[in-house]
Motif scaffolding. Structure first.
Motif, PDB file in Angstrom:
ATOM      1  N   ILE A 152       0.850  -1.198   0.000  1.00 13.22           N
ATOM      2  CA  ILE A 152       0.000   0.000   0.000  1.00 13.22           C
ATOM      3  C   ILE A 152       0.886   1.249   0.000  1.00 13.22           C
ATOM      4  CG2 ILE A 152      -1.688   1.325   1.346  1.00 13.22           C
ATOM      5  CD1 ILE A 152      -2.693  -1.454   2.393  1.00 13.22           C
ATOM      6  N   TYR A 153       1.923   1.233   0.825  1.00 16.30           N
ATOM      7  CA  TYR A 153       2.845   2.371   0.866  1.00 16.30           C
ATOM      8  C   TYR A 153       3.504   2.594  -0.492  1.00 16.30           C
ATOM      9  CZ  TYR A 153       3.600   4.855   5.255  1.00 16.30           C
ATOM     10  OH  TYR A 153       3.490   5.720   6.322  1.00 16.30           O
ATOM     11  N   THR A 154       3.931   1.507  -1.128  1.00 21.27           N
ATOM     12  CA  THR A 154       4.611   1.627  -2.420  1.00 21.27           C
ATOM     13  C   THR A 154       3.689   2.245  -3.462  1.00 21.27           C
ATOM     14  OG1 THR A 154       5.954  -0.326  -1.889  1.00 21.27           O
ATOM     15  CG2 THR A 154       5.881   0.363  -4.192  1.00 21.27           C
ATOM     16  N   TYR A 155       2.446   1.752  -3.523  1.00 25.25           N
ATOM     17  CA  TYR A 155       1.493   2.297  -4.495  1.00 25.25           C
ATOM     18  C   TYR A 155       1.176   3.755  -4.172  1.00 25.25           C
ATOM     19  CZ  TYR A 155      -2.241   2.228  -7.959  1.00 25.25           C
ATOM     20  OH  TYR A 155      -3.009   2.474  -9.069  1.00 25.25           O
ATOM     21  N   PHE A 156       1.024   4.070  -2.890  1.00 29.15           N
ATOM     22  CA  PHE A 156       0.758   5.452  -2.462  1.00 29.15           C
ATOM     23  C   PHE A 156       1.885   6.389  -2.899  1.00 29.15           C
ATOM     24  CE2 PHE A 156       1.953   8.471   0.965  1.00 29.15           C
ATOM     25  CZ  PHE A 156       0.925   9.394   0.819  1.00 29.15           C
ATOM     26  N   LEU A 157       3.117   5.979  -2.676  1.00 28.18           N
ATOM     27  CA  LEU A 157       4.257   6.835  -3.021  1.00 28.18           C
ATOM     28  C   LEU A 157       4.389   7.028  -4.524  1.00 28.18           C
ATOM     29  CD1 LEU A 157       6.939   5.519  -0.486  1.00 28.18           C
ATOM     30  CD2 LEU A 157       5.693   7.686  -0.379  1.00 28.18           C
ATOM     31  N   GLU A 158       4.024   6.013  -5.287  1.00 29.02           N
ATOM     32  CA  GLU A 158       4.151   6.113  -6.742  1.00 29.02           C
ATOM     33  C   GLU A 158       3.012   6.906  -7.386  1.00 29.02           C
ATOM     34  OE1 GLU A 158       6.709   2.123  -7.961  1.00 29.02           O
ATOM     35  OE2 GLU A 158       4.557   2.200  -8.401  1.00 29.02           O
ATOM     36  N   HIS A 159       1.833   6.945  -6.747  1.00 31.04           N
ATOM     37  CA  HIS A 159       0.661   7.508  -7.414  1.00 31.04           C
ATOM     38  C   HIS A 159       0.017   8.705  -6.705  1.00 31.04           C
ATOM     39  CE1 HIS A 159       0.320   4.314 -10.453  1.00 31.04           C
ATOM     40  NE2 HIS A 159       0.775   3.526  -9.511  1.00 31.04           N
ATOM     41  N   TYR A 160       0.224   8.850  -5.402  1.00 34.07           N
ATOM     42  CA  TYR A 160      -0.516   9.892  -4.673  1.00 34.07           C
ATOM     43  C   TYR A 160       0.360  10.880  -3.915  1.00 34.07           C
ATOM     44  CZ  TYR A 160      -4.581   6.905  -5.494  1.00 34.07           C
ATOM     45  OH  TYR A 160      -5.563   6.166  -6.087  1.00 34.07           O
ATOM     46  N   PHE A 161       1.579  10.503  -3.624  1.00 33.67           N
ATOM     47  CA  PHE A 161       2.393  11.331  -2.734  1.00 33.67           C
ATOM     48  C   PHE A 161       3.027  12.496  -3.472  1.00 33.67           C
ATOM     49  CE2 PHE A 161       6.478  12.051  -0.356  1.00 33.67           C
ATOM     50  CZ  PHE A 161       5.890  12.607   0.768  1.00 33.67           C
ATOM     51  N   ASN A 162       2.941  13.686  -2.869  1.00 36.25           N
ATOM     52  CA  ASN A 162       3.564  14.892  -3.413  1.00 36.25           C
ATOM     53  C   ASN A 162       4.503  15.445  -2.354  1.00 36.25           C
ATOM     54  OD1 ASN A 162       4.242  17.460  -4.293  1.00 36.25           O
ATOM     55  ND2 ASN A 162       2.273  17.817  -5.276  1.00 36.25           N
ATOM     56  N   GLU A 163       5.796  15.496  -2.659  1.00 39.70           N
ATOM     57  CA  GLU A 163       6.809  15.822  -1.662  1.00 39.70           C
ATOM     58  C   GLU A 163       7.129  17.316  -1.594  1.00 39.70           C
ATOM     59  OE1 GLU A 163      10.768  13.383  -0.182  1.00 39.70           O
ATOM     60  OE2 GLU A 163      10.594  13.955  -2.266  1.00 39.70           O
ATOM     61  N   TYR A 197       6.203   2.365 -12.600  1.00 40.95           N
ATOM     62  CA  TYR A 197       6.050   3.712 -12.035  1.00 40.95           C
ATOM     63  C   TYR A 197       7.095   4.020 -10.963  1.00 40.95           C
ATOM     64  CZ  TYR A 197       1.538   3.623 -14.420  1.00 40.95           C
ATOM     65  OH  TYR A 197       0.554   3.546 -15.382  1.00 40.95           O
ATOM     66  N   LYS A 198       8.167   3.243 -10.890  1.00 35.12           N
ATOM     67  CA  LYS A 198       9.129   3.415  -9.805  1.00 35.12           C
ATOM     68  C   LYS A 198       9.844   4.768  -9.838  1.00 35.12           C
ATOM     69  CE  LYS A 198      12.885   0.953 -12.212  1.00 35.12           C
ATOM     70  NZ  LYS A 198      13.778  -0.234 -12.126  1.00 35.12           N
ATOM     71  N   ASP A 199       9.915   5.395 -11.005  1.00 40.82           N
ATOM     72  CA  ASP A 199      10.572   6.703 -11.077  1.00 40.82           C
ATOM     73  C   ASP A 199       9.780   7.794 -10.361  1.00 40.82           C
ATOM     74  OD1 ASP A 199      12.754   5.752 -12.460  1.00 40.82           O
ATOM     75  OD2 ASP A 199      11.912   6.177 -14.435  1.00 40.82           O
ATOM     76  N   ASN A 200       8.535   7.489  -9.981  1.00 40.44           N
ATOM     77  CA  ASN A 200       7.739   8.443  -9.197  1.00 40.44           C
ATOM     78  C   ASN A 200       8.098   8.407  -7.712  1.00 40.44           C
ATOM     79  OD1 ASN A 200       6.349   9.143 -11.515  1.00 40.44           O
ATOM     80  ND2 ASN A 200       4.602   7.807 -11.089  1.00 40.44           N
ATOM     81  N   LEU A 201       8.886   7.431  -7.295  1.00 42.32           N
ATOM     82  CA  LEU A 201       9.274   7.322  -5.890  1.00 42.32           C
ATOM     83  C   LEU A 201      10.174   8.490  -5.502  1.00 42.32           C
ATOM     84  CD1 LEU A 201      10.097   3.509  -5.863  1.00 42.32           C
ATOM     85  CD2 LEU A 201       8.208   4.593  -4.619  1.00 42.32           C
ATOM     86  N   PRO A 202      10.099   8.959  -4.252  1.00 41.64           N
ATOM     87  CA  PRO A 202      10.989  10.039  -3.810  1.00 41.64           C
ATOM     88  C   PRO A 202      12.448   9.609  -3.903  1.00 41.64           C
ATOM     89  CG  PRO A 202       9.175   9.721  -2.254  1.00 41.64           C
ATOM     90  CD  PRO A 202       9.131   8.568  -3.206  1.00 41.64           C
ATOM     91  N   SER A 203      13.244  10.364  -4.613  1.00 37.92           N
ATOM     92  CA  SER A 203      14.633   9.971  -4.860  1.00 37.92           C
ATOM     93  C   SER A 203      15.503  10.088  -3.619  1.00 37.92           C
ATOM     94  CB  SER A 203      15.231  10.840  -5.981  1.00 37.92           C
ATOM     95  OG  SER A 203      15.191  12.214  -5.624  1.00 37.92           O
ATOM     96  N   ASN A 204      15.063  10.852  -2.626  1.00 36.88           N
ATOM     97  CA  ASN A 204      15.863  11.045  -1.418  1.00 36.88           C
ATOM     98  C   ASN A 204      15.444  10.116  -0.290  1.00 36.88           C
ATOM     99  OD1 ASN A 204      18.123  12.575  -0.691  1.00 36.88           O
ATOM    100  ND2 ASN A 204      16.911  13.835   0.708  1.00 36.88           N
TER     101      ASN A 204
END
Length: 290
Positions: A152-163, A197-204
């Motif tokens: 769930i966290y992985t999908y959230f970070l790739e599709h919904y999270f805005n940093e 969609y892994k490139d949507n993950l926060p790089s930091n």
């Protein structure tokens, strides 16, 4: 003619008043946003937000939090958030004033298994997260997901999270089956989507993936190879990715959140270490080098 002029004048006055009211409202809204951003930037709170796996409730991490509180004597608060299928969100427990590192558990009425449900739960988590960030105005947080909670966290970070305003600094997934029960040479639709969609993950982001092993193959439910498939998602995308396998007592899937090795990793790598403990660790590191 006079009537026409009166109508035009009335229209001009109404338009001017409308513009004035809109200007006032816009100014108030901007001032509120600026004030909220300033409050968020000053915030010293860095919560640990946890998501349980399928069939688990918001009580899933009670033992974990209790053990950590006994070990580090920080008296972390525990807030439980439940998201219902109709969108209603309830809260139980409280966050103590001045608690800089509370634990927040987000669970779901829909806590069933399957990729379709994981996507729904990620969307529900996104709504709960938005409520939490407005309610507590923190500027960074850490995440822990057990089993499907890590998915769930992985999908959230790739599709919904805005940093842009809030950063996730560390994420731990515990026994998360990134390829369900399939071998890695048969990637599931979910794993393929995670890779897509892994490139949507926060790089930091720093990610710790923990697998349990009762027999060096699985934790009684999830194959170690499925947990290790997380490397295809996070490795070379996030800042740091570490995969660890724990064995022995409490290495069974449902017991992993209570496993002492897992708790040690959480204390060492997820929680913000108190200054005196950090100084002691730095001193020990220097002694080890000498």
């Amino acid at each position: 003619m006079k009537e026409i002029r009166r109508r035009r004048l009335r229209s001009v006055i109404i338009l001017a008043l409308s513009i004035l009211v809109l200007g006032i409202l816009s100014g108030l809204w901007t001032r509120h946003n600026i004030s909220q951003m300033e409050t968020r930037q000053r915030s010293k709170m860095s919560p640990v937000i946890m998501i349980p796996g399928s069939s688990a409730t918001v009580n899933r991490f009670d033992t974990l939090v209790s053990k950590i509180n006994k070990l580090d004597h920080q008296n972390h608060s525990l807030l439980k958030v439940k998201v219902y299928n109709n969108g209603r969100i309830t809260y139980s427990g409280t966050i103590r004033p001045h608690d800089r590192e509370p634990f927040i558990v987000v669970g779901f009425e829909n806590n069933h298994d399957g990729y379709a449900n994981i996507k729904l739960q990620a969307k529900m988590f996104s709504k709960a997260f938005n409520k939490l960030k407005n309610r507590y105005t923190f500027n960074n947080f850490k995440g822990i997901g057990h089993s499907n909670g890590g998915l769930i966290y992985t999908y959230f970070l790739e599709h919904y999270f805005n940093e842009t305003q809030i950063k996730i600094t560390r994420l731990m997934t515990i026994g998360s089956p990134f390829n369900f029960a399939e071998p890695t040479n048969r990637p599931t639709d979910m794993l393929q989507d995670f890779e897509k969609y892994k490139d949507n993950l926060p790089s930091n982001l720093t990610v710790y993936s923990v697998a349990g092993s009762e027999n060096y193959i699985e934790d009684g439910l999830v194959p170690v190879s499925s947990v290790e498939a997380g490397k295809y998602i996070f490795q070379d995308v996030v800042k740091h990715y570490t995969q660890t396998t724990v064995t022995g007592k409490l290495a069974q899937h449902s017991a992993l959140p209570q496993n002492q090795q897992v708790i040690d990793i959480i204390q060492r790598s997820i929680l913000n270490r108190p200054q005196r403990i950090q100084q002691r660790a730095n001193t020990q590191d220097k002694d080890d080098d000498n």
